[in-house]
Design a protein around this motif. Structure first.
Motif, PDB file in Angstrom:
ATOM      1  N   GLN A  22       0.806  -1.008   0.324  1.00 50.78           N
ATOM      2  CA  GLN A  22      -0.764   0.473   0.001  1.00 50.78           C
ATOM      3  C   GLN A  22       0.952   1.568  -0.072  1.00 50.78           C
ATOM      4  N   LEU A  23       2.087   1.520   0.756  1.00 51.05           N
ATOM      5  CA  LEU A  23       2.955   2.166   1.191  1.00 51.05           C
ATOM      6  C   LEU A  23       3.596   2.537  -0.521  1.00 51.05           C
ATOM      7  N   LEU A  24       4.470   1.144  -0.729  1.00 51.85           N
ATOM      8  CA  LEU A  24       5.131   1.585  -2.518  1.00 51.85           C
ATOM      9  C   LEU A  24       4.480   2.096  -3.594  1.00 51.85           C
ATOM     10  N   GLU A  25       3.659   1.394  -3.860  1.00 46.91           N
ATOM     11  CA  GLU A  25       2.691   1.832  -5.024  1.00 46.91           C
ATOM     12  C   GLU A  25       1.154   2.830  -4.692  1.00 46.91           C
ATOM     13  N   GLY A  26       1.133   3.353  -3.324  1.00 48.09           N
ATOM     14  CA  GLY A  26       0.655   4.450  -3.639  1.00 48.09           C
ATOM     15  C   GLY A  26       1.549   5.426  -3.538  1.00 48.09           C
ATOM     16  N   ASP A  27       2.108   5.724  -4.050  1.00 49.09           N
ATOM     17  CA  ASP A  27       3.154   6.957  -3.985  1.00 49.09           C
ATOM     18  C   ASP A  27       3.579   7.742  -2.925  1.00 49.09           C
ATOM     19  N   PHE A  28       4.132   7.486  -2.185  1.00 44.84           N
ATOM     20  CA  PHE A  28       4.166   8.172  -1.028  1.00 44.84           C
ATOM     21  C   PHE A  28       5.432   8.683  -0.618  1.00 44.84           C
ATOM     22  N   PHE A  29       6.255   8.835  -1.384  1.00 46.14           N
ATOM     23  CA  PHE A  29       7.803   9.150  -1.586  1.00 46.14           C
ATOM     24  C   PHE A  29       8.108   9.846  -2.159  1.00 46.14           C
ATOM     25  N   HIS A  30       8.183  11.399  -1.485  1.00 44.04           N
ATOM     26  CA  HIS A  30       8.885  11.983  -2.879  1.00 44.04           C
ATOM     27  C   HIS A  30      10.049  11.774  -3.260  1.00 44.04           C
ATOM     28  N   ALA A  31      10.982  12.684  -4.430  1.00 41.17           N
ATOM     29  CA  ALA A  31      12.132  12.286  -4.637  1.00 41.17           C
ATOM     30  C   ALA A  31      12.966  12.128  -4.035  1.00 41.17           C
ATOM     31  N   SER A  32      12.633  12.833  -2.792  1.00 36.92           N
ATOM     32  CA  SER A  32      13.877  13.106  -2.177  1.00 36.92           C
ATOM     33  C   SER A  32      13.731  12.030  -0.531  1.00 36.92           C
ATOM     34  N   LEU A  33      13.169  11.400  -1.072  1.00 37.50           N
ATOM     35  CA  LEU A  33      12.524  10.314  -0.371  1.00 37.50           C
ATOM     36  C   LEU A  33      12.546  10.336   1.325  1.00 37.50           C
ATOM     37  N   MET A  34      12.215  11.970   1.747  1.00 36.33           N
ATOM     38  CA  MET A  34      10.765  12.030   2.823  1.00 36.33           C
ATOM     39  C   MET A  34       9.779  11.712   1.838  1.00 36.33           C
ATOM     40  N   SER A  35       8.984  11.671   2.939  1.00 39.49           N
ATOM     41  CA  SER A  35       7.508  10.925   2.505  1.00 39.49           C
ATOM     42  C   SER A  35       6.416  11.897   2.637  1.00 39.49           C
ATOM     43  N   ALA A  36       4.880  11.600   2.406  1.00 43.53           N
ATOM     44  CA  ALA A  36       3.862  12.123   2.171  1.00 43.53           C
ATOM     45  C   ALA A  36       2.702  11.844   3.451  1.00 43.53           C
ATOM     46  N   HIS A  37       1.894  12.493   3.964  1.00 42.98           N
ATOM     47  CA  HIS A  37       0.856  11.572   5.154  1.00 42.98           C
ATOM     48  C   HIS A  37      -0.371  10.804   4.319  1.00 42.98           C
ATOM     49  N   TYR A  38      -0.752  10.753   2.763  1.00 45.06           N
ATOM     50  CA  TYR A  38      -1.939   9.943   2.329  1.00 45.06           C
ATOM     51  C   TYR A  38      -1.326   9.988   0.870  1.00 45.06           C
ATOM     52  N   PRO A  39      -1.357   9.449  -0.035  1.00 42.41           N
ATOM     53  CA  PRO A  39      -1.177   8.995  -1.305  1.00 42.41           C
ATOM     54  C   PRO A  39      -0.983  10.242  -1.877  1.00 42.41           C
ATOM     55  N   HIS A  40      -0.389   9.479  -3.770  1.00 37.93           N
ATOM     56  CA  HIS A  40      -0.447  10.616  -4.184  1.00 37.93           C
ATOM     57  C   HIS A  40       0.813  11.992  -3.663  1.00 37.93           C
ATOM     58  N   ARG A  41       1.729  11.170  -2.495  1.00 41.97           N
ATOM     59  CA  ARG A  41       2.430  12.798  -2.215  1.00 41.97           C
ATOM     60  C   ARG A  41       1.872  13.624  -1.652  1.00 41.97           C
ATOM     61  N   ASP A  42       0.382  13.477  -0.346  1.00 43.63           N
ATOM     62  CA  ASP A  42      -0.160  14.495  -0.445  1.00 43.63           C
ATOM     63  C   ASP A  42       0.294  14.724   0.880  1.00 43.63           C
ATOM     64  N   VAL A  43       0.713  15.777   1.580  1.00 44.98           N
ATOM     65  CA  VAL A  43       0.522  16.534   2.852  1.00 44.98           C
ATOM     66  C   VAL A  43       2.127  16.270   3.352  1.00 44.98           C
ATOM     67  N   TYR A  44       3.048  16.612   3.131  1.00 44.29           N
ATOM     68  CA  TYR A  44       4.628  16.236   3.044  1.00 44.29           C
ATOM     69  C   TYR A  44       4.490  15.858   4.994  1.00 44.29           C
ATOM     70  N   ASN A  45       5.712  14.560   5.416  1.00 39.83           N
ATOM     71  CA  ASN A  45       4.764  14.283   6.652  1.00 39.83           C
ATOM     72  C   ASN A  45       6.518  13.008   6.776  1.00 39.83           C
ATOM     73  N   ALA A  46       6.728  13.234   7.959  1.00 42.74           N
ATOM     74  CA  ALA A  46       8.062  12.022   7.957  1.00 42.74           C
ATOM     75  C   ALA A  46       7.418  10.788   8.491  1.00 42.74           C
ATOM     76  N   ASP A  47       6.306  10.382   8.468  1.00 44.18           N
ATOM     77  CA  ASP A  47       6.095   9.475   9.908  1.00 44.18           C
ATOM     78  C   ASP A  47       6.553   7.712   8.659  1.00 44.18           C
TER      79      ASP A  47
END
Length: 732
Positions: free
Chosen positions: A613-638
């Motif tokens: 769900q994480l790896l296919e849901g587009d949760f990571f920016h090119a920086s490899l910092m992540s997002a709270h929601y799919p499609h890189r929505d809301v910058y978040n380190a969780d």
């Protein structure tokens, strides 16, 4: 750069979210833009904007608590929603960026042979092309943002506070003065309606070039290189910048290359920490060499897991120092940070720091311990003011300054959450177990938590069992009742764990006997009609299954209260609860929390699904910092910070008396090597596995017998301090 310990891109970062990151746990640097307009967004852990939270206090409700308890126990299912002083929801002070150090050149042709990269062992973010080289890192030794630039063209340098959603009424003053070898830039920003401000200083050191003033910055021409040293200070009233400018100057050693000297001092601390643990999944070398953005399009690649594991530990270490990581780690390029960019204690903070003990990052644990230590007086005020008890109660949210419970509402009665102090101390207890020593600060806070429960656990049910009332399961409610209820499973687990752990930290004392006796009077967990561990043990409260939080499974992870070996029936009920749990809003922390619980319950398929769900849901920016929601929505380190903990849990689990090997190995990882893992029985462990066998090398620091658990069953394992123990497994 070792391709397994860094990431790179062939295109500039147009979005700040894609910018590569560096940090020392106090200052952060977020690097984006291109060689004609490079931007280094500087952040600092103490930068929170006054919004009323700085003066907010917890509600004075203690005198109303007895009546609330009476009515809840009498069956008034929604009465806790009136347990308030009528205030509106008050958010904690929001975290924000300081400014961007902006380096501009005369626009020309697009850069040739462009590449940007971040090297995890050193923390250096580098950007290169034919006529440009920029290197940035944040020194853990000297607490300064360091940038060195070489360029063929003139360079315009300025400090710019104008970042997205900056308040319009900020009072901003800038300055630039020439020095013998460059310039000193300053930027002072005062918050609207407040005497609180922050000031940034950048010392510009020019080698073999000329510097001229071009307010608000400077222009550098003909330089062989330019070195920039930046710090940020938060203060009240006016700040005399002179001693701080001198402190930056003092970082430049006479007769030595300053960049090399600063980097050497930094890497002595940073590299040592980063390289303690490594993960090698035998990935294809060609995939390992891919830029991060392309690797993210291959969610089934072991190379992606390798890189996210390495990046997660790097970012977690870089965000931890003065404080542990915020919701955004230590970085943001926008003043409008979701959920105030706070420390969200009821789930996110513990998820992000979950790998600290096992992956040998005591720097992270120390940051968490310092945050807790600074807030003890506030925690005591929460207990006294809201609930009329001695001891301490942790808030569900904090901005890092205040530890008071003032952030709550009817839908989120977070002031009723009493499990928080035990939950936050669990990583500190794990750390103590790995090193074999009990920190007296942890012992003292545990005693305060136990004293709280002595006062708070004053009601009993018809069978004489203690009742936790009011009780709250973050951030959920029963299907047939209000938010504040009775005997939430998390509260029962927390009270039991806090009391027994406090007793263990204070052996041979009358208090220890009293605390253990109190723990024994708590009621057991309840299994509901669906065969699932109930989120509320009080009869008649129905579960609400579709929710992102899994607070009721605290006893499974991170506690050891419920497990397949000692409590198989409860473990089966917990597994049923996991099967029934929905993902609700598809948040990253929900997927990872689900997977961590599944790993403890030896369900590798469920772990793999959550990972997918994480790896296919587009949760990571090119920086490899992540997002709270799919499609890189809301910058978040969780997701970024929690993923290493999950991968470790699938491979190695430990308690003070047990070692579990390969409990939930994902099918996508048939081969690998994990080195440097710390166990809670005081040993370092290396694990190698393939489809035919697994080998574990255990290096104990204390003599102890533990139980070894594999899929083949249980075996006693006698360990002797200082003697390596090699295990070879044919099946697991």
């Amino acid at each position: 750069m070792n391709i397994m310990h860094g990431t790179w891109e062939a295109r500039p970062a147009a979005r700040w979210e894609d910018g590569f990151l560096s940090g020392n746990g106090r200052h952060g640097a977020l690097v984006f833009g291109d060689p004609n307009d490079e931007r280094v967004v500087v952040t600092q852990h103490t930068l929170v904007r006054p919004n009323g939270g700085e003066s907010a206090r917890p509600p004075r409700l203690a005198d109303r608590l007895p009546a609330l308890r009476d009515r809840l126990l009498a069956g008034e299912a929604h009465v806790a929603e009136t347990f308030t002083d009528g205030r509106d929801l008050q958010w904690v002070q929001p975290f924000h960026p300081a400014f961007q150090v902006r380096l501009r050149r005369t626009p020309g042709d697009p850069p040739h042979r462009y590449r940007r990269a971040v090297d995890f062992p050193t923390g250096v973010v580098e950007e290169t092309c034919d006529d440009w080289r920029s290197r940035v890192f944040v020194s853990r030794a000297d607490d300064v943002v360091v940038q060195q630039v070489t360029a063929d063209d003139d360079l315009h340098i300025a400090l710019d506070h104008r970042l997205p959603n900056a308040p319009t009424r900020l009072a901003v003053g800038d300055g630039a003065v020439l020095t013998a070898d460059g310039a000193l830039l300053t930027l002072r920003v005062r918050y609207p309606g407040s005497d609180t401000a922050y000031t940034g200083l950048t010392l510009v050191v020019v080698t073999a070039g000329d510097t001229t003033l071009t307010p608000p910055g400077v222009r550098v021409t003909g330089a062989a290189s330019v070195l920039l040293l930046t710090r940020v200070l938060r203060h009240t009233g006016e700040l005399d910048t002179t001693p701080h400018a001198h402190a930056l100057r003092d970082l430049l050693p006479a007769g030595e290359d300053p960049y090399t000297n600063l980097l050497s001092r930094h890497t002595a601390l940073h590299r040592t920490a980063y390289e303690r643990v490594t993960l090698d999944l035998g990935a294809d070398p060609a995939e390992r060499a891919l830029p991060g953005s392309e690797l993210l399009t291959r969610p089934e690649s072991p190379a992606l897991l390798e890189r996210l594991f390495a990046a997660g530990r790097y970012h977690l270490l870089s965000a931890s120092g003065l404080n542990p990581p915020r919701l955004t780690g230590l970085w943001t390029g926008d003043w409008d940070t979701a959920w105030s960019g706070a420390f969200t204690n009821d789930a996110n903070l513990n998820l992000q720091t979950a790998s600290a003990a096992s992956t040998a990052l005591p720097e992270v644990t120390a940051a968490l311990a310092d945050l807790i230590g600074r807030q003890q007086e506030d925690w005591a005020e929460n207990a006294r003011t809201v609930l009329g008890c001695r001891g301490v109660v942790a808030p569900a949210h904090t901005d890092g300054e205040s530890g008071l419970s003032y952030h709550f509402s009817r839908e989120y009665p977070l002031h009723l959450w009493t499990a928080g102090a035990d939950w936050l101390l669990k990583p500190l207890v794990d750390h103590d177990e790995t090193r074999g020593e009990r920190d007296p600060r942890t012992a003292a806070v545990l005693a305060e938590i136990a004293v709280f429960y002595e006062d708070f656990l004053s009601r009993v049910d018809q069978d004489g069992r203690l009742v936790v009332v009011p009780s709250y399961s973050p951030e959920n409610r029963p299907a047939n009742a209000g938010w504040g209820t009775i005997n939430a499973a998390m509260d029962l687990s927390a009270a039991r764990h806090a009391l027994t752990t406090a007793a263990a930290y204070h052996p041979g004392t009358p208090e220890a006997d009293r605390w253990r006796a109190l723990a024994e009077r708590l009621p057991p967990h309840r299994v509901n009609a669906d065969g699932a561990l109930a989120e509320w043990a009080w009869p008649g409260l129905d579960d609400s299954y579709d929710h992102r939080h899994l607070s009721h499974l605290y006893g499974v992870w991170p506690l050891d209260e419920i497990n397949p070996y000692d409590t198989p029936d409860l473990a089966a009920a917990a597994h049923r609860a996991l099967e029934l749990r929905g993902a609700e809003n598809d948040s990253a922390h929900g997927h990872l929390h689900h997977a961590l619980v599944a790993a403890r319950l030896r369900d590798g398929e469920r772990v793999a699904h959550a990972l997918g769900q994480l790896l296919e849901g587009d949760f990571f920016h090119a920086s490899l910092m992540s997002a709270h929601y799919p499609h890189r929505d809301v910058y978040n380190a969780d997701a970024a910070h929690t993923l290493p903990a999950l991968l470790v849990e699938t491979l190695v689990q430990s308690t003070p008396d047990r070692l579990v090997l390969l409990p939930a190995l994902p099918a996508a990882c048939p081969t690998g090597r994990l080195t440097g893992i710390r166990t809670r029985f005081g040993a370092e462990l290396d694990l190698t596995w393939n489809p035919r066998k697994a080998t574990a090398v255990i290096r104990p620091t204390r003599t102890h017998r533990v139980e070894l658990r594999t899929s083949s069953g249980a075996t006693p394992l006698d360990l002797v301090a200082g003697e390596d123990h090699v295990l070879t497994l044919k099946a697991w």
